[in-house]
Design a protein around this motif. Structure first.
Motif, PDB file in Angstrom:
ATOM      1  N   ALA A 178       9.794  58.963  86.345  1.00 54.23           N
ATOM      2  CA  ALA A 178      10.345  58.697  87.702  1.00 54.23           C
ATOM      3  C   ALA A 178      11.740  59.186  88.198  1.00 54.23           C
ATOM      4  CB  ALA A 178      10.258  57.365  88.442  1.00 54.23           C
ATOM      5  N   TYR A 179      12.351  59.720  87.383  1.00 50.73           N
ATOM      6  CA  TYR A 179      13.808  60.263  87.461  1.00 50.73           C
ATOM      7  C   TYR A 179      13.826  61.568  86.845  1.00 50.73           C
ATOM      8  CZ  TYR A 179      13.811  57.248  83.534  1.00 50.73           C
ATOM      9  OH  TYR A 179      13.275  56.686  82.108  1.00 50.73           O
ATOM     10  N   TRP A 214      20.775  61.881  78.979  1.00 48.48           N
ATOM     11  CA  TRP A 214      19.829  62.749  78.203  1.00 48.48           C
ATOM     12  C   TRP A 214      19.111  63.691  79.384  1.00 48.48           C
ATOM     13  CZ3 TRP A 214      15.047  61.500  75.032  1.00 48.48           C
ATOM     14  CH2 TRP A 214      14.476  62.744  74.605  1.00 48.48           C
ATOM     15  N   LEU A 215      18.448  63.037  80.131  1.00 47.85           N
ATOM     16  CA  LEU A 215      17.397  63.425  81.259  1.00 47.85           C
ATOM     17  C   LEU A 215      17.819  63.558  82.564  1.00 47.85           C
ATOM     18  CD1 LEU A 215      14.131  62.275  79.605  1.00 47.85           C
ATOM     19  CD2 LEU A 215      15.104  64.387  79.054  1.00 47.85           C
ATOM     20  N   GLY A 220      20.944  64.191  83.817  1.00 44.43           N
ATOM     21  CA  GLY A 220      22.161  64.972  84.025  1.00 44.43           C
ATOM     22  C   GLY A 220      22.335  66.207  84.805  1.00 44.43           C
ATOM     23  N   TYR A 221      22.859  67.117  84.663  1.00 40.66           N
ATOM     24  CA  TYR A 221      22.945  68.547  85.209  1.00 40.66           C
ATOM     25  C   TYR A 221      21.921  69.061  84.877  1.00 40.66           C
ATOM     26  CZ  TYR A 221      27.457  66.980  86.957  1.00 40.66           C
ATOM     27  OH  TYR A 221      28.538  66.062  87.268  1.00 40.66           O
ATOM     28  N   SER A 222      21.439  70.101  85.572  1.00 39.91           N
ATOM     29  CA  SER A 222      20.170  70.744  85.439  1.00 39.91           C
ATOM     30  C   SER A 222      20.156  71.964  84.287  1.00 39.91           C
ATOM     31  CB  SER A 222      19.759  71.612  86.745  1.00 39.91           C
ATOM     32  OG  SER A 222      20.719  72.471  87.092  1.00 39.91           O
ATOM     33  N   ASP A 223      21.324  72.225  83.981  1.00 39.60           N
ATOM     34  CA  ASP A 223      21.587  73.200  82.675  1.00 39.60           C
ATOM     35  C   ASP A 223      21.847  72.649  81.203  1.00 39.60           C
ATOM     36  OD1 ASP A 223      24.066  72.349  83.419  1.00 39.60           O
ATOM     37  OD2 ASP A 223      24.790  74.448  83.263  1.00 39.60           O
ATOM     38  N   ALA A 224      21.590  71.225  81.341  1.00 37.30           N
ATOM     39  CA  ALA A 224      22.109  70.614  80.003  1.00 37.30           C
ATOM     40  C   ALA A 224      21.207  70.879  78.859  1.00 37.30           C
ATOM     41  CB  ALA A 224      22.269  68.931  80.234  1.00 37.30           C
ATOM     42  N   LEU A 225      20.085  71.370  79.165  1.00 32.31           N
ATOM     43  CA  LEU A 225      19.082  71.855  78.120  1.00 32.31           C
ATOM     44  C   LEU A 225      18.861  73.289  77.805  1.00 32.31           C
ATOM     45  CD1 LEU A 225      16.766  68.592  78.140  1.00 32.31           C
ATOM     46  CD2 LEU A 225      18.454  69.056  76.361  1.00 32.31           C
ATOM     47  N   THR A 226      19.614  73.895  78.651  1.00 33.77           N
ATOM     48  CA  THR A 226      19.367  75.324  78.479  1.00 33.77           C
ATOM     49  C   THR A 226      20.634  76.008  78.282  1.00 33.77           C
ATOM     50  OG1 THR A 226      19.775  75.462  81.006  1.00 33.77           O
ATOM     51  CG2 THR A 226      17.567  75.441  80.198  1.00 33.77           C
ATOM     52  N   ASP A 227      21.664  75.381  78.457  1.00 33.12           N
ATOM     53  CA  ASP A 227      23.041  76.129  78.311  1.00 33.12           C
ATOM     54  C   ASP A 227      23.945  75.500  77.383  1.00 33.12           C
ATOM     55  OD1 ASP A 227      26.253  76.533  79.161  1.00 33.12           O
ATOM     56  OD2 ASP A 227      25.178  78.208  79.642  1.00 33.12           O
ATOM     57  N   ARG A 228      24.361  76.096  76.179  1.00 26.08           N
ATOM     58  CA  ARG A 228      24.924  75.458  75.111  1.00 26.08           C
ATOM     59  C   ARG A 228      26.161  74.751  75.601  1.00 26.08           C
ATOM     60  NH1 ARG A 228      23.821  74.173  69.528  1.00 26.08           N
ATOM     61  NH2 ARG A 228      25.457  72.649  69.356  1.00 26.08           N
ATOM     62  N   LYS A 229      27.014  75.673  76.039  1.00 26.61           N
ATOM     63  CA  LYS A 229      28.394  75.134  76.684  1.00 26.61           C
ATOM     64  C   LYS A 229      28.114  73.941  77.632  1.00 26.61           C
ATOM     65  CE  LYS A 229      31.011  79.383  76.430  1.00 26.61           C
ATOM     66  NZ  LYS A 229      31.900  80.269  77.194  1.00 26.61           N
ATOM     67  N   ALA A 230      27.341  74.015  78.376  1.00 23.39           N
ATOM     68  CA  ALA A 230      26.995  72.584  79.119  1.00 23.39           C
ATOM     69  C   ALA A 230      26.649  71.565  78.461  1.00 23.39           C
ATOM     70  CB  ALA A 230      25.815  73.048  80.564  1.00 23.39           C
ATOM     71  N   ASN A 231      25.771  71.733  77.438  1.00 27.52           N
ATOM     72  CA  ASN A 231      25.184  70.730  76.460  1.00 27.52           C
ATOM     73  C   ASN A 231      26.289  70.126  75.706  1.00 27.52           C
ATOM     74  OD1 ASN A 231      24.006  69.887  73.465  1.00 27.52           O
ATOM     75  ND2 ASN A 231      22.277  69.863  75.122  1.00 27.52           N
ATOM     76  N   ASP A 232      27.464  70.890  75.483  1.00 27.43           N
ATOM     77  CA  ASP A 232      28.459  70.619  74.769  1.00 27.43           C
ATOM     78  C   ASP A 232      29.333  69.746  75.501  1.00 27.43           C
ATOM     79  OD1 ASP A 232      27.992  72.076  72.463  1.00 27.43           O
ATOM     80  OD2 ASP A 232      29.247  73.755  72.827  1.00 27.43           O
TER      81      ASP A 232
END
Length: 510
Positions: free
Chosen positions: A249-250, A281-282, A284-296
């Motif tokens: 739902a989110y 984890w799910l 947050g920001y839209s690029d957290a699981l596609t961009d390694r720097k954002a993930n870091d």
């Protein structure tokens, strides 16, 4: 047993819903379930501390006949409450009359001359069925490492997914837990409170997020208020779950990590962390699981929070390393209640298997590479599963020309799509009835096209880099490839709908 039109394997969420959708078609349908009761994984997972780590309101069927008079007592229900829920489902839908419990399928072979599947169970029973649906679950085939000397161990050992139904007394015992995934975290929290010594063997550091467990709807006034709330909220919530990538739902916010100021980013992370659950984890920001720097950035925030909870800096570095093996969230994130605090107790020890692997099991314990023998009374295998495809390949399946069906069946499996699959397959069965279809199989070209779509989308994400059961990395000699469709629920539904609207294009119907 008379010939069937559809045989379903598994009486968990997916299998039960599939039976519910097929009944109105007037078909001869049965479920074969290996366990003595319904519930799927929530029958088998009865180890100490076993509970759901998805919020209870999303973790249920969307049928109003089921939720209108069912009230969860915890935000994250335990195994006992999940069993009660499945019994509630059966009471409302009267499903058990078409379920054969204690019935494990050994093999399935297609007989072209009969246009039927010949199903053989472990006790030798043979059943013929026109169609054969495997709803055996994502994590149902336990993985037990082949440790040298395990057969000589004089103590008690169990895999968490095969825990004894009458429980196991851990009070005052020396307990070892191998694995720090969801089940390892949950059983460790319980064992730390009662064992004389708890030794946790960590294979890979994997971040856990605070569960923030709480009781809900515990008094009459709360229950009455919740009844009205559900009538207003739930229909919209279940529709929303079909609109988000994760089927919840989110979802994540549209902004990217570095499109906002560091101050805004920090406060947003704090908000998600304080809420508990899988938000950081799910959501947050839209690029957290596609961009390694954002993930870091997410990982660095989580690490700062976690290090403060662990007194010993060396232990803290092992549990939350500065340079993690995987990106944040590409291995399944577990939820914890006090997991990191237990390492501050005198009776809890952490062994990092990446530095000091297990050499063998002795009569009295576990011997690691440095020569240490860790003396134990109870060994807990929290070592995971042959996920997604394991429950399929555990059955000896032979299709057209005797070819065994293997990994290709699992491409695109998604853990939140039980109801979508159920409705789609029920419509396919209705179509088969109308057109007098006796056999349905995929075109090789369509199968390969779907496989390439799954691979292509996965390669656009950080999931492609993770050493996880998501990619089969936890099983020796299993191909390292995506086992799930990560393109999101809306796209998945669109693809399913397109196939159906074009008279099931990509399938050979005969």
């Amino acid at each position: 047993m008379p010939n069937l039109y559809v045989l379903i394997i598994g009486a968990g969420f997916s299998g039960l819903y599939q039976l519910y959708t097929l009944r109105p078609l007037g078909l001869r349908v049965k479920i074969f379930e290996a366990a003595p009761d319904i519930g799927g994984v929530w029958y088998w997972n009865c180890y100490p501390g076993a509970r759901v780590d998805t919020g209870s309101e999303c973790y249920q069927f969307s049928l109003s006949s089921l939720w209108k008079d069912w009230n969860w007592t915890e935000m994250f229900p335990g195994q006992n409450e999940m069993q009660k829920y499945f019994h509630h489902v059966d009471e409302k839908l009267d499903l058990k009359k078409d379920i054969c419990l204690n019935t494990r399928v050994r093999s399935a072979e297609w007989q072209e001359c009969e246009k039927k599947w010949i199903i053989t169970t472990e006790d030798g029973t043979i059943v013929r069925t026109r169609f054969f649906f495997i709803c055996a679950g994502v994590n149902t085939e336990p993985l037990i490492p082949k440790f040298e000397g395990l057969d000589t161990f004089k103590g008690v050992w169990h895999h968490t997914a095969r825990w004894p139904r009458n429980g196991l007394d851990l009070i005052g015992k020396r307990v070892a837990v191998i694995g720090t995934g969801a089940s390892g975290v949950q059983v460790s929290q319980e064992a730390a409170a009662c064992a004389s010594k708890l030794t946790i063997f960590q294979r890979t550091a994997n971040p856990c997020l605070p569960m923030r467990q709480r009781k809900i709807y515990t008094c009459t006034a709360e229950l009455e208020s919740n009844k009205k709330r559900k009538e207003d909220l739930y229909p919209a919530m279940f529709r929303r779950m079909l609109q988000t990538p994760g089927g919840l739902a989110y979802t994540s916010v549209p902004q990217t990590t570095f499109s906002v100021t560091p101050e805004e980013r920090h406060l947003f992370y704090e908000q998600l962390y304080a809420q508990g659950g899988v938000g950081l984890w799910l959501c947050g920001y839209s690029d957290a699981l596609t961009d390694r720097k954002a993930n870091d950035e997410v990982y660095a925030f989580w690490r700062r929070k976690t290090l403060r909870r662990i007194k010993d800096p060396k232990v803290a570095e092992k549990l939350a390393p500065e340079h993690p093996e995987n990106a944040f969230g590409v291995k399944r994130i577990s939820l914890e209640q006090n997991f990191y605090e237990i390492f501050n107790q005198d009776n809890v020890e952490l062994v990092d298997l990446s530095e000091n692997p297990i050499e063998r099991i002795s009569e009295d314990g576990i011997i690691t590479k440095d020569g240490t023998e860790h003396l134990i009374d109870v060994l807990v295998m929290a070592t995971g599963f042959d996920s997604i495809s394991g429950s399929i390949t555990a059955i000896d399946i032979k299709g057209k020309n005797g070819v065994t069906i293997q990994e290709k069946w699992s491409q695109g499996t998604h853990t939140y799509l039980g109801e979508i699959h159920g409705e789609w397959l029920a419509n396919l069965m209705k179509y088969a009835q109308t057109k007098h279809i006796e056999r349905i199989e995929t075109c090789p070209e369509a199968e390969e096209g779907w496989r390439q779509l799954v691979f292509g989308i996965n390669a656009m994400t950080l999931f492609a880099t993770g050493k996880s059961w998501y990619n089969g990395a936890n099983i020796e000699n299993k191909p390292f490839e995506p086992l799930s469709f990560v393109g999101g629920v809306p796209l998945y539904m669109q693809k399913c709908q397109e196939v159906a609207e074009h008279n099931y294009e990509g399938f050979v119907l005969s």
